[in-house]
Write a protein that holds these residues in place. Structure first.
Motif, PDB file in Angstrom:
ATOM      1  N   TYR A 135       0.833  -1.078   0.080  1.00 54.83           N
ATOM      2  CA  TYR A 135       0.054   0.024   0.040  1.00 54.83           C
ATOM      3  C   TYR A 135       0.773   1.342   0.062  1.00 54.83           C
ATOM      4  N   ASN A 136       0.231   2.420  -0.518  1.00 53.73           N
ATOM      5  CA  ASN A 136       1.088   3.611  -0.675  1.00 53.73           C
ATOM      6  C   ASN A 136       0.874   4.256   0.959  1.00 53.73           C
ATOM      7  N   GLU A 137       1.642   5.547   0.821  1.00 56.77           N
ATOM      8  CA  GLU A 137       1.533   6.175   2.302  1.00 56.77           C
ATOM      9  C   GLU A 137       0.264   6.535   2.554  1.00 56.77           C
ATOM     10  N   VAL A 138      -0.879   6.747   1.728  1.00 55.66           N
ATOM     11  CA  VAL A 138      -2.348   7.158   2.100  1.00 55.66           C
ATOM     12  C   VAL A 138      -3.260   5.648   2.364  1.00 55.66           C
ATOM     13  N   GLY A 139      -2.576   4.580   2.086  1.00 57.03           N
ATOM     14  CA  GLY A 139      -2.984   3.480   2.384  1.00 57.03           C
ATOM     15  C   GLY A 139      -3.864   2.901   1.095  1.00 57.03           C
ATOM     16  N   ALA A 140      -3.586   3.382  -0.212  1.00 57.38           N
ATOM     17  CA  ALA A 140      -4.416   2.560  -1.233  1.00 57.38           C
ATOM     18  C   ALA A 140      -3.196   1.794  -1.840  1.00 57.38           C
ATOM     19  N   ASN A 141      -4.153   0.950  -2.748  1.00 56.68           N
ATOM     20  CA  ASN A 141      -3.345  -0.200  -3.440  1.00 56.68           C
ATOM     21  C   ASN A 141      -3.750   0.072  -4.987  1.00 56.68           C
ATOM     22  N   GLN A 142      -2.986  -0.733  -5.850  1.00 56.63           N
ATOM     23  CA  GLN A 142      -3.396  -0.664  -7.342  1.00 56.63           C
ATOM     24  C   GLN A 142      -3.367  -2.057  -7.992  1.00 56.63           C
ATOM     25  N   ILE A 143      -4.374  -2.116  -8.683  1.00 56.62           N
ATOM     26  CA  ILE A 143      -4.673  -3.612  -9.458  1.00 56.62           C
ATOM     27  C   ILE A 143      -4.552  -2.931 -11.069  1.00 56.62           C
ATOM     28  N   MET A 144      -3.997  -3.674 -12.072  1.00 61.56           N
ATOM     29  CA  MET A 144      -4.307  -3.627 -13.330  1.00 61.56           C
ATOM     30  C   MET A 144      -4.340  -4.733 -14.033  1.00 61.56           C
ATOM     31  N   PHE A 145      -5.023  -4.695 -15.070  1.00 57.47           N
ATOM     32  CA  PHE A 145      -5.481  -5.827 -15.974  1.00 57.47           C
ATOM     33  C   PHE A 145      -5.041  -5.314 -17.459  1.00 57.47           C
ATOM     34  N   ILE A 146      -3.825  -5.871 -17.862  1.00 59.79           N
ATOM     35  CA  ILE A 146      -3.328  -5.491 -19.174  1.00 59.79           C
ATOM     36  C   ILE A 146      -3.441  -7.029 -20.224  1.00 59.79           C
ATOM     37  N   PHE A 147      -3.307  -6.663 -21.154  1.00 63.59           N
ATOM     38  CA  PHE A 147      -3.229  -7.926 -22.434  1.00 63.59           C
ATOM     39  C   PHE A 147      -2.461  -7.495 -23.684  1.00 63.59           C
TER      40      PHE A 147
END
Length: 149
Positions: A135-147
Protein backbone atom coordinates in the motif's frame (compact mmCIF):
# COMPACT_ATOMS: atom_id res chain seq x y z
CA UNK A 1 -48.62 3.05 2.85
CA UNK A 2 -47.69 0.86 -0.12
CA UNK A 3 -45.44 3.65 -1.38
CA UNK A 4 -43.54 3.73 1.94
CA UNK A 5 -43.11 -0.04 1.96
CA UNK A 6 -41.91 0.01 -1.65
CA UNK A 7 -39.48 2.85 -0.87
CA UNK A 8 -38.11 0.96 2.15
CA UNK A 9 -37.46 -2.22 0.16
CA UNK A 10 -36.05 -0.24 -2.77
CA UNK A 11 -33.55 1.49 -0.47
CA UNK A 12 -32.66 -1.85 1.13
CA UNK A 13 -32.16 -3.30 -2.36
CA UNK A 14 -29.88 -0.42 -3.40
CA UNK A 15 -27.89 -0.68 -0.18
CA UNK A 16 -27.23 -4.37 -0.78
CA UNK A 17 -25.70 -3.52 -4.16
CA UNK A 18 -23.59 -0.66 -2.85
CA UNK A 19 -22.30 -2.82 -0.01
CA UNK A 20 -20.75 -5.39 -2.36
CA UNK A 21 -17.00 -5.72 -2.14
CA UNK A 22 -14.56 -5.47 -4.95
CA UNK A 23 -13.51 -9.06 -5.59
CA UNK A 24 -12.05 -11.20 -8.34
CA UNK A 25 -15.47 -12.08 -9.79
CA UNK A 26 -16.12 -8.39 -10.39
CA UNK A 27 -12.70 -7.97 -12.01
CA UNK A 28 -13.14 -11.02 -14.21
CA UNK A 29 -16.59 -9.85 -15.32
CA UNK A 30 -15.25 -6.38 -16.14
CA UNK A 31 -12.47 -7.77 -18.31
CA UNK A 32 -14.89 -9.89 -20.34
CA UNK A 33 -18.13 -7.89 -20.41
CA UNK A 34 -19.28 -6.10 -23.54
CA UNK A 35 -18.20 -2.48 -23.20
CA UNK A 36 -21.75 -1.28 -23.90
CA UNK A 37 -22.90 -3.18 -20.77
CA UNK A 38 -20.29 -1.75 -18.42
CA UNK A 39 -22.46 1.16 -17.20
CA UNK A 40 -25.34 -1.10 -16.21
CA UNK A 41 -23.04 -3.58 -14.49
CA UNK A 42 -21.06 -0.97 -12.57
CA UNK A 43 -23.91 1.33 -11.56
CA UNK A 44 -26.91 -0.96 -11.14
CA UNK A 45 -25.28 -4.21 -10.08
CA UNK A 46 -22.32 -2.91 -8.06
CA UNK A 47 -23.32 0.50 -6.73
CA UNK A 48 -20.58 2.55 -8.37
CA UNK A 49 -20.93 6.13 -9.57
CA UNK A 50 -19.77 7.10 -13.04
CA UNK A 51 -17.11 9.77 -12.74
CA UNK A 52 -16.05 10.52 -16.30
CA UNK A 53 -15.64 9.28 -19.86
CA UNK A 54 -12.53 9.85 -21.96
CA UNK A 55 -11.19 8.92 -25.39
CA UNK A 56 -14.57 9.23 -27.13
CA UNK A 57 -16.22 6.93 -24.60
CA UNK A 58 -13.54 4.21 -24.83
CA UNK A 59 -12.37 4.83 -21.24
CA UNK A 60 -14.85 5.13 -18.38
CA UNK A 61 -14.02 5.83 -14.73
CA UNK A 62 -16.20 4.79 -11.79
CA UNK A 63 -15.84 5.32 -8.08
CA UNK A 64 -17.27 4.28 -4.76
CA UNK A 65 -16.37 5.56 -1.33
CA UNK A 66 -17.72 6.54 2.02
CA UNK A 67 -16.24 8.51 4.92
CA UNK A 68 -13.55 5.84 5.44
CA UNK A 69 -10.70 6.14 2.90
CA UNK A 70 -10.12 2.40 3.42
CA UNK A 71 -13.34 1.74 1.48
CA UNK A 72 -12.27 3.75 -1.57
CA UNK A 73 -12.55 2.00 -4.93
CA UNK A 74 -11.76 3.84 -8.18
CA UNK A 75 -11.89 1.88 -11.45
CA UNK A 76 -10.93 2.89 -14.95
CA UNK A 77 -12.17 0.53 -17.65
CA UNK A 78 -10.52 0.74 -21.07
CA UNK A 79 -12.09 -0.70 -24.22
CA UNK A 80 -9.78 -2.36 -26.71
CA UNK A 81 -10.51 -2.32 -30.44
CA UNK A 82 -7.97 -5.13 -31.05
CA UNK A 83 -8.59 -7.57 -28.19
CA UNK A 84 -11.70 -9.21 -26.72
CA UNK A 85 -10.88 -7.85 -23.25
CA UNK A 86 -11.30 -4.60 -21.36
CA UNK A 87 -8.24 -3.22 -19.61
CA UNK A 88 -8.52 -2.22 -15.94
CA UNK A 89 -6.77 0.30 -13.72
CA UNK A 90 -7.98 0.14 -10.13
CA UNK A 91 -7.12 2.14 -7.05
CA UNK A 92 -8.45 0.61 -3.85
CA UNK A 93 -8.29 1.31 -0.13
CA UNK A 94 -7.01 -0.94 2.63
CA UNK A 95 -10.38 -2.59 3.25
CA UNK A 96 -10.30 -4.41 -0.10
CA UNK A 97 -9.12 -7.97 0.46
CA UNK A 98 -6.11 -8.03 -1.89
CA UNK A 99 -4.96 -11.42 -0.55
CA UNK A 100 -8.27 -13.02 -1.53
CA UNK A 101 -8.05 -11.47 -5.00
CA UNK A 102 -4.53 -12.87 -5.45
CA UNK A 103 -5.66 -16.35 -4.35
CA UNK A 104 -8.61 -16.27 -6.75
CA UNK A 105 -6.38 -15.11 -9.62
CA UNK A 106 -4.11 -18.10 -9.00
CA UNK A 107 -7.03 -20.52 -8.74
CA UNK A 108 -8.28 -19.23 -12.11
CA UNK A 109 -5.11 -20.49 -13.80
CA UNK A 110 -2.92 -17.40 -13.67
CA UNK A 111 0.71 -18.08 -12.78
CA UNK A 112 2.72 -15.87 -10.45
CA UNK A 113 5.61 -14.48 -12.47
CA UNK A 114 7.58 -12.47 -9.94
CA UNK A 115 7.86 -8.88 -8.87
CA UNK A 116 8.78 -6.05 -11.20
CA UNK A 117 8.95 -2.38 -10.16
CA UNK A 118 6.91 -3.08 -7.03
CA UNK A 119 4.13 -4.99 -8.84
CA UNK A 120 3.34 -8.67 -8.38
CA UNK A 121 2.73 -10.13 -11.85
CA UNK A 122 0.25 -12.91 -12.65
CA UNK A 123 0.14 -14.19 -16.27
CA UNK A 124 -2.27 -16.39 -18.21
CA UNK A 125 -2.24 -16.66 -22.00
CA UNK A 126 -1.71 -13.10 -23.27
CA UNK A 127 -3.19 -11.40 -20.20
CA UNK A 128 -1.70 -10.20 -16.92
CA UNK A 129 -2.81 -8.89 -13.56
CA UNK A 130 -0.38 -6.51 -11.91
CA UNK A 131 -0.93 -5.87 -8.22
CA UNK A 132 1.06 -3.33 -6.25
CA UNK A 133 3.06 -5.21 -3.65
CA UNK A 134 2.53 -2.66 -0.87
CA UNK A 135 0.00 0.00 0.00
CA UNK A 136 1.15 3.57 -0.60
CA UNK A 137 1.50 6.24 2.10
CA UNK A 138 -2.24 7.04 2.11
CA UNK A 139 -3.25 3.37 2.34
CA UNK A 140 -4.18 2.75 -1.30
CA UNK A 141 -3.28 -0.17 -3.53
CA UNK A 142 -3.29 -0.56 -7.29
CA UNK A 143 -4.48 -3.41 -9.52
CA UNK A 144 -4.18 -3.49 -13.30
CA UNK A 145 -5.38 -5.94 -15.95
CA UNK A 146 -3.45 -5.72 -19.19
CA UNK A 147 -3.24 -7.80 -22.34
CA UNK A 148 -1.24 -7.97 -25.51
CA UNK A 149 0.46 -10.17 -28.02
Amino acid sequence: MKTKIFAFFFLLFLHSFSAQELNYNVLKTLTNISFVSVDEYMINANGFRKIKEENNGKTISYGRSDKDIGNLVFLKIISSPKFPYNGLEILTGRNTNISAIKREILSDGFVYNGNKMGFLIYNKDNTSYLIKENYNEVGANQIMFIFGE
